[in-house]
Design a protein around this motif. Structure first.
Motif, PDB file in Angstrom:
ATOM      1  N   MET A   1      43.415 -17.502  -3.407  1.00  0.00           N
ATOM      2  CA  MET A   1      42.523 -18.567  -3.848  1.00  0.00           C
ATOM      3  C   MET A   1      41.887 -18.215  -5.183  1.00  0.00           C
ATOM      4  SD  MET A   1      42.992 -20.894  -1.745  1.00  0.00           S
ATOM      5  CE  MET A   1      41.813 -21.969  -2.563  1.00  0.00           C
ATOM      6  N   GLY A   2      41.518 -16.935  -5.338  1.00  0.00           N
ATOM      7  CA  GLY A   2      40.944 -16.512  -6.610  1.00  0.00           C
ATOM      8  C   GLY A   2      41.927 -16.708  -7.756  1.00  0.00           C
ATOM      9  N   ARG A   3      43.203 -16.423  -7.517  1.00  0.00           N
ATOM     10  CA  ARG A   3      44.224 -16.597  -8.553  1.00  0.00           C
ATOM     11  C   ARG A   3      44.396 -18.070  -8.903  1.00  0.00           C
ATOM     12  NH1 ARG A   3      48.228 -12.094  -8.566  1.00  0.00           N
ATOM     13  NH2 ARG A   3      49.868 -13.622  -8.919  1.00  0.00           N
ATOM     14  N   ARG A   4      44.366 -18.919  -7.884  1.00  0.00           N
ATOM     15  CA  ARG A   4      44.523 -20.359  -8.139  1.00  0.00           C
ATOM     16  C   ARG A   4      43.342 -20.911  -8.936  1.00  0.00           C
ATOM     17  NH1 ARG A   4      47.181 -22.815  -2.481  1.00  0.00           N
ATOM     18  NH2 ARG A   4      48.862 -21.278  -2.356  1.00  0.00           N
TER      19      ARG A   4
ATOM     20  N   ARG B   1      36.222 -13.674 -14.773  1.00  0.00           N
ATOM     21  CA  ARG B   1      34.786 -13.437 -14.675  1.00  0.00           C
ATOM     22  C   ARG B   1      34.091 -14.623 -13.993  1.00  0.00           C
ATOM     23  NH1 ARG B   1      31.755 -13.315 -20.194  1.00  0.00           N
ATOM     24  NH2 ARG B   1      33.681 -12.183 -20.717  1.00  0.00           N
ATOM     25  N   LEU B   2      34.549 -15.836 -14.307  1.00  0.00           N
ATOM     26  CA  LEU B   2      33.979 -17.024 -13.690  1.00  0.00           C
ATOM     27  C   LEU B   2      34.295 -17.065 -12.191  1.00  0.00           C
ATOM     28  CD1 LEU B   2      34.842 -19.648 -16.461  1.00  0.00           C
ATOM     29  CD2 LEU B   2      32.579 -18.745 -15.902  1.00  0.00           C
ATOM     30  N   VAL B   3      35.503 -16.635 -11.835  1.00  0.00           N
ATOM     31  CA  VAL B   3      35.872 -16.574 -10.421  1.00  0.00           C
ATOM     32  C   VAL B   3      34.983 -15.563  -9.695  1.00  0.00           C
ATOM     33  CG1 VAL B   3      37.668 -15.841  -8.796  1.00  0.00           C
ATOM     34  CG2 VAL B   3      38.259 -17.316 -10.728  1.00  0.00           C
ATOM     35  N   GLN B   4      34.760 -14.421 -10.317  1.00  0.00           N
ATOM     36  CA  GLN B   4      33.931 -13.381  -9.711  1.00  0.00           C
ATOM     37  C   GLN B   4      32.511 -13.886  -9.480  1.00  0.00           C
ATOM     38  OE1 GLN B   4      35.093 -10.353  -8.819  1.00  0.00           O
ATOM     39  NE2 GLN B   4      33.132  -9.653  -8.014  1.00  0.00           N
ATOM     40  N   ASN B   5      31.951 -14.545 -10.507  1.00  0.00           N
ATOM     41  CA  ASN B   5      30.568 -15.025 -10.399  1.00  0.00           C
ATOM     42  C   ASN B   5      30.435 -16.226  -9.475  1.00  0.00           C
ATOM     43  OD1 ASN B   5      29.821 -13.052 -12.229  1.00  0.00           O
ATOM     44  ND2 ASN B   5      29.841 -14.416 -13.993  1.00  0.00           N
ATOM     45  N   GLY B   6      31.398 -17.156  -9.579  1.00  0.00           N
ATOM     46  CA  GLY B   6      31.270 -18.412  -8.848  1.00  0.00           C
ATOM     47  C   GLY B   6      31.780 -18.399  -7.428  1.00  0.00           C
ATOM     48  N   LEU B   7      32.826 -17.610  -7.166  1.00  0.00           N
ATOM     49  CA  LEU B   7      33.413 -17.609  -5.836  1.00  0.00           C
ATOM     50  C   LEU B   7      33.115 -16.332  -5.054  1.00  0.00           C
ATOM     51  CD1 LEU B   7      35.291 -19.755  -7.447  1.00  0.00           C
ATOM     52  CD2 LEU B   7      36.883 -19.326  -5.589  1.00  0.00           C
ATOM     53  N   ILE B   8      33.363 -15.190  -5.689  1.00  0.00           N
ATOM     54  CA  ILE B   8      33.171 -13.927  -4.977  1.00  0.00           C
ATOM     55  C   ILE B   8      31.691 -13.666  -4.733  1.00  0.00           C
ATOM     56  CG2 ILE B   8      33.695 -11.474  -4.929  1.00  0.00           C
ATOM     57  CD1 ILE B   8      36.141 -13.322  -4.985  1.00  0.00           C
ATOM     58  N   ASN B   9      30.888 -13.826  -5.790  1.00  0.00           N
ATOM     59  CA  ASN B   9      29.453 -13.544  -5.680  1.00  0.00           C
ATOM     60  C   ASN B   9      28.606 -14.813  -5.604  1.00  0.00           C
ATOM     61  OD1 ASN B   9      30.055 -10.779  -5.958  1.00  0.00           O
ATOM     62  ND2 ASN B   9      29.962 -10.920  -8.195  1.00  0.00           N
ATOM     63  N   GLY B  10      29.250 -15.970  -5.593  1.00  0.00           N
ATOM     64  CA  GLY B  10      28.517 -17.229  -5.595  1.00  0.00           C
ATOM     65  C   GLY B  10      28.055 -17.640  -4.206  1.00  0.00           C
ATOM     66  N   PRO B  11      27.424 -18.805  -4.096  1.00  0.00           N
ATOM     67  CA  PRO B  11      26.922 -19.286  -2.804  1.00  0.00           C
ATOM     68  C   PRO B  11      28.058 -19.561  -1.826  1.00  0.00           C
ATOM     69  CG  PRO B  11      26.808 -21.021  -4.452  1.00  0.00           C
ATOM     70  CD  PRO B  11      27.148 -19.764  -5.191  1.00  0.00           C
ATOM     71  N   ASP B  12      27.802 -19.342  -0.564  1.00  0.00           N
ATOM     72  CA  ASP B  12      28.793 -19.591   0.478  1.00  0.00           C
ATOM     73  C   ASP B  12      28.798 -21.072   0.825  1.00  0.00           C
ATOM     74  OD1 ASP B  12      30.522 -19.568   2.583  1.00  0.00           O
ATOM     75  OD2 ASP B  12      29.214 -18.464   3.954  1.00  0.00           O
TER      76      ASP B  12
END
Length: 219
Positions: free
Chosen positions: A38-41, A59-70
């Motif tokens: 999903m991160g790659r997509r 970096r946007l994936v890391q901030n928005g998905l990995i470390n972002g709100p659930d």
């Protein structure tokens, strides 16, 4: 890009590529293909949609998905909730892009402008409306999509076709009768046709379900 050749954007056209990648992300959540995929997509969507580097997209994936709100997207929620959550992810990118202003003001300005274009396209694509407003300077509250978009998401399956081509013909017919309809297939945005053997769905908004079924019954 991870799953696509960069030249695909030019070959397909920006809008077609974004639409296919959006579908791929949607199906990925519905079937849950794993956080890495999903991160790659998402990264490919950001890179193509914003015209940024893969480094910035990651970096946007890391901030928005990995470390972002659930947003509960991994829990197999209903289709409408998945699309609303996806739009929330994309909307919240604006805060991250605005935060780049001090370090890279020119890059930040360009990406913010492109983000508005991307967000508008995705909202129109998901809702089937062309009168959707996109916030300018203001940052939308996380996970709170535009009310009209939320109410008109194309999230109800009304047909399952044997191929993307057949599904697109059905979508064309429904649209010719004034209905909103989109194709949804877990075929990597059309890049993996064998996966279409699982069936290619045609989705419409809840308000158009009855009319769509009447039209399809007459085929």
């Amino acid at each position: 890009m991870y799953d696509h050749d960069p030249c695909e954007v030019e070959e397909l056209g920006w809008e077609e590529f974004i639409a296919r990648q959006w579908e791929s992300i949607f199906i990925g959540y519905r079937a849950w293909v794993g956080l890495r995929r999903m991160g790659r997509r998402w990264s490919d969507l950001f890179e193509a949609g914003l015209g940024c580097s893969q480094e910035i997209a990651d970096r946007l994936v890391q901030n928005g998905l990995i470390n972002g709100p659930d947003r509960g997207l991994q829990e197999g929620t209903d289709a409408q909730s998945v699309v609303s959550g996806m739009i929330g992810v994309l909307t919240d990118l604006r805060a991250d892009l605005a935060g780049m202003a001090e370090r890279e003001p020119e890059v930040s300005s360009r990406l913010l402008a492109q983000h508005a274009r991307l967000l508008r396209f995705v909202r129109v694509y998901a809702s089937g409306r062309d009168d959707v407003e996109v916030p300018g300077e203001a940052v939308t509250v996380a996970g709170t999509p535009h009310k009209e978009v939320r109410d008109e998401l194309a999230s109800v399956p009304v047909a399952v076709a044997a191929s993307r081509i057949e599904a697109e013909l059905i979508v064309g017919m429904l649209r010719s009768h004034g209905l909103t309809a989109i194709v949804s297939a877990d075929d990597a945005g059309g890049q993996e046709p064998p996966l279409q053997m699982q069936g290619v769905r045609v989705l419409v908004p809840p308000s158009g379900e009855a009319s769509a079924r009447r039209l399809l019954k007459g085929l």
